[in-house]
Design a protein around this motif. Sequence first.
Motif, PDB file in Angstrom:
ATOM      1  N   TYR A  50      31.635  62.078  25.010  1.00  0.00           N
ATOM      2  CA  TYR A  50      30.976  61.266  26.026  1.00  0.00           C
ATOM      3  C   TYR A  50      31.423  61.771  27.390  1.00  0.00           C
ATOM      4  O   TYR A  50      32.219  62.703  27.494  1.00  0.00           O
ATOM      5  CB  TYR A  50      31.319  59.800  25.827  1.00  0.00           C
ATOM      6  CG  TYR A  50      30.556  59.144  24.680  1.00  0.00           C
ATOM      7  CD1 TYR A  50      29.795  59.878  23.790  1.00  0.00           C
ATOM      8  CD2 TYR A  50      30.617  57.786  24.504  1.00  0.00           C
ATOM      9  CE1 TYR A  50      29.109  59.266  22.747  1.00  0.00           C
ATOM     10  CE2 TYR A  50      29.929  57.159  23.467  1.00  0.00           C
ATOM     11  CZ  TYR A  50      29.179  57.912  22.600  1.00  0.00           C
ATOM     12  OH  TYR A  50      28.502  57.298  21.582  1.00  0.00           O
ATOM     13  N   TRP A  51      30.911  61.157  28.458  1.00  0.00           N
ATOM     14  CA  TRP A  51      31.120  61.720  29.789  1.00  0.00           C
ATOM     15  C   TRP A  51      32.594  61.899  30.129  1.00  0.00           C
ATOM     16  O   TRP A  51      32.971  62.900  30.744  1.00  0.00           O
ATOM     17  CB  TRP A  51      30.379  60.912  30.852  1.00  0.00           C
ATOM     18  CG  TRP A  51      30.993  59.573  31.185  1.00  0.00           C
ATOM     19  CD1 TRP A  51      30.690  58.367  30.635  1.00  0.00           C
ATOM     20  CD2 TRP A  51      32.022  59.330  32.151  1.00  0.00           C
ATOM     21  NE1 TRP A  51      31.476  57.384  31.190  1.00  0.00           N
ATOM     22  CE2 TRP A  51      32.300  57.944  32.131  1.00  0.00           C
ATOM     23  CE3 TRP A  51      32.745  60.134  33.025  1.00  0.00           C
ATOM     24  CZ2 TRP A  51      33.249  57.362  32.945  1.00  0.00           C
ATOM     25  CZ3 TRP A  51      33.703  59.546  33.840  1.00  0.00           C
ATOM     26  CH2 TRP A  51      33.939  58.168  33.790  1.00  0.00           C
ATOM     27  N   HIS A  81      33.855  65.047  28.466  1.00  0.00           N
ATOM     28  CA  HIS A  81      33.265  66.254  29.064  1.00  0.00           C
ATOM     29  C   HIS A  81      33.859  66.543  30.436  1.00  0.00           C
ATOM     30  O   HIS A  81      34.150  67.706  30.755  1.00  0.00           O
ATOM     31  CB  HIS A  81      31.747  66.127  29.151  1.00  0.00           C
ATOM     32  CG  HIS A  81      31.074  66.339  27.830  1.00  0.00           C
ATOM     33  ND1 HIS A  81      31.231  67.486  27.078  1.00  0.00           N
ATOM     34  CD2 HIS A  81      30.238  65.548  27.124  1.00  0.00           C
ATOM     35  CE1 HIS A  81      30.522  67.392  25.971  1.00  0.00           C
ATOM     36  NE2 HIS A  81      29.908  66.215  25.965  1.00  0.00           N
ATOM     37  N   VAL A  82      34.049  65.526  31.246  1.00  0.00           N
ATOM     38  CA  VAL A  82      34.657  65.737  32.567  1.00  0.00           C
ATOM     39  C   VAL A  82      36.086  66.239  32.397  1.00  0.00           C
ATOM     40  O   VAL A  82      36.514  67.185  33.075  1.00  0.00           O
ATOM     41  CB  VAL A  82      34.599  64.453  33.420  1.00  0.00           C
ATOM     42  CG1 VAL A  82      35.473  64.570  34.664  1.00  0.00           C
ATOM     43  CG2 VAL A  82      33.155  64.145  33.827  1.00  0.00           C
ATOM     44  N   THR A  88      28.416  67.159  32.661  1.00  0.00           N
ATOM     45  CA  THR A  88      27.539  66.392  31.761  1.00  0.00           C
ATOM     46  C   THR A  88      26.074  66.802  31.853  1.00  0.00           C
ATOM     47  O   THR A  88      25.225  66.160  31.233  1.00  0.00           O
ATOM     48  CB  THR A  88      27.660  64.884  32.054  1.00  0.00           C
ATOM     49  OG1 THR A  88      27.283  64.643  33.403  1.00  0.00           O
ATOM     50  CG2 THR A  88      29.069  64.387  31.791  1.00  0.00           C
ATOM     51  N   ASP A 113      23.747  66.955  28.768  1.00  0.00           N
ATOM     52  CA  ASP A 113      23.337  65.690  28.165  1.00  0.00           C
ATOM     53  C   ASP A 113      22.142  65.048  28.863  1.00  0.00           C
ATOM     54  O   ASP A 113      21.705  63.960  28.468  1.00  0.00           O
ATOM     55  CB  ASP A 113      24.520  64.715  28.091  1.00  0.00           C
ATOM     56  CG  ASP A 113      25.461  65.080  26.950  1.00  0.00           C
ATOM     57  OD1 ASP A 113      25.037  65.813  26.031  1.00  0.00           O
ATOM     58  OD2 ASP A 113      26.618  64.635  26.982  1.00  0.00           O
ATOM     59  N   HIS A 132      22.029  72.837  25.130  1.00  0.00           N
ATOM     60  CA  HIS A 132      23.360  73.082  24.584  1.00  0.00           C
ATOM     61  C   HIS A 132      23.451  74.498  24.021  1.00  0.00           C
ATOM     62  O   HIS A 132      24.047  74.725  22.967  1.00  0.00           O
ATOM     63  CB  HIS A 132      23.693  72.050  23.502  1.00  0.00           C
ATOM     64  CG  HIS A 132      23.983  70.695  24.047  1.00  0.00           C
ATOM     65  ND1 HIS A 132      23.017  69.911  24.623  1.00  0.00           N
ATOM     66  CD2 HIS A 132      25.144  69.989  24.115  1.00  0.00           C
ATOM     67  CE1 HIS A 132      23.573  68.766  25.007  1.00  0.00           C
ATOM     68  NE2 HIS A 132      24.856  68.793  24.716  1.00  0.00           N
ATOM     69  N   HIS A 166      31.295  72.104  28.190  1.00  0.00           N
ATOM     70  CA  HIS A 166      30.511  71.042  27.570  1.00  0.00           C
ATOM     71  C   HIS A 166      30.081  71.454  26.154  1.00  0.00           C
ATOM     72  O   HIS A 166      30.256  70.698  25.194  1.00  0.00           O
ATOM     73  CB  HIS A 166      29.272  70.725  28.414  1.00  0.00           C
ATOM     74  CG  HIS A 166      28.463  69.603  27.861  1.00  0.00           C
ATOM     75  ND1 HIS A 166      28.423  68.368  28.455  1.00  0.00           N
ATOM     76  CD2 HIS A 166      27.681  69.513  26.760  1.00  0.00           C
ATOM     77  CE1 HIS A 166      27.632  67.569  27.744  1.00  0.00           C
ATOM     78  NE2 HIS A 166      27.171  68.251  26.709  1.00  0.00           N
ATOM     79  N   ASP A 184      31.308  69.848  22.510  1.00  0.00           N
ATOM     80  CA  ASP A 184      30.420  69.314  21.477  1.00  0.00           C
ATOM     81  C   ASP A 184      30.597  70.027  20.144  1.00  0.00           C
ATOM     82  O   ASP A 184      30.249  69.487  19.095  1.00  0.00           O
ATOM     83  CB  ASP A 184      28.966  69.362  21.942  1.00  0.00           C
ATOM     84  CG  ASP A 184      28.637  68.236  22.916  1.00  0.00           C
ATOM     85  OD1 ASP A 184      29.432  67.274  23.009  1.00  0.00           O
ATOM     86  OD2 ASP A 184      27.595  68.309  23.582  1.00  0.00           O
ATOM     87  N   ASN A 232      38.054  60.816  23.977  1.00  0.00           N
ATOM     88  CA  ASN A 232      37.443  60.967  25.292  1.00  0.00           C
ATOM     89  C   ASN A 232      38.437  60.660  26.412  1.00  0.00           C
ATOM     90  O   ASN A 232      38.523  61.394  27.396  1.00  0.00           O
ATOM     91  CB  ASN A 232      36.192  60.090  25.405  1.00  0.00           C
ATOM     92  CG  ASN A 232      35.014  60.714  24.697  1.00  0.00           C
ATOM     93  OD1 ASN A 232      34.393  61.634  25.204  1.00  0.00           O
ATOM     94  ND2 ASN A 232      34.710  60.226  23.506  1.00  0.00           N
TER      95      ASN A 232
END
Length: 168
Positions: free
Chosen positions: A2-3, A6-7, A42, A45, A59, A114, A118, A149
């Motif tokens: 989730y964000w 990813h950040v 992100t 996404d 992706h 990213h 994933d 996360n």
Amino acid sequence: MYWRGHVGIALLAYAPVAAAVRVAGEPGLAVLGAAVAVAFATVPDLDHRLPVAHRGPTHTVGFVVATGTVVAVAGGLVFPARGGINLLASGGSALPAWTPVFAGGVATLSLCSHVAADAITPMGIRPFRPLSTWHVTFDLTPAANPRANRLFLGLGVAALALSVALTP
């Protein structure tokens, strides 16, 4: 992921770059790079809002390279390389003329992070579509795992903070 994850992973990937840029005497560029890393963390996404499959075309390695190139070219058009880019109106030092290329590289790094993030989920990715259907998954943690996360966000923030604190 989730964000938050990813950040965090984008900041973790960017931290050594920030240190190198600071050592090279470009602290303003290091800050700009961190902003670019977070902004692009992100972007893949956005496929949730597009009429394409999630973890489909956004992706892939092709998307990463194309988007990074667009960022560099757009930056070059917006900020032509005439003696650097002065984002600080009152006497601040100008960013170097190669800033657009740097921004494109950081965007590419963030997008790569990213896709890699994933790949650690059970759903995985197909990074070379449409040329290959090769599927990559390390199946380490579900994307929705709140602990994972938060852990990645904390690691990324800590890595960036350390890279800044430990460089002159």
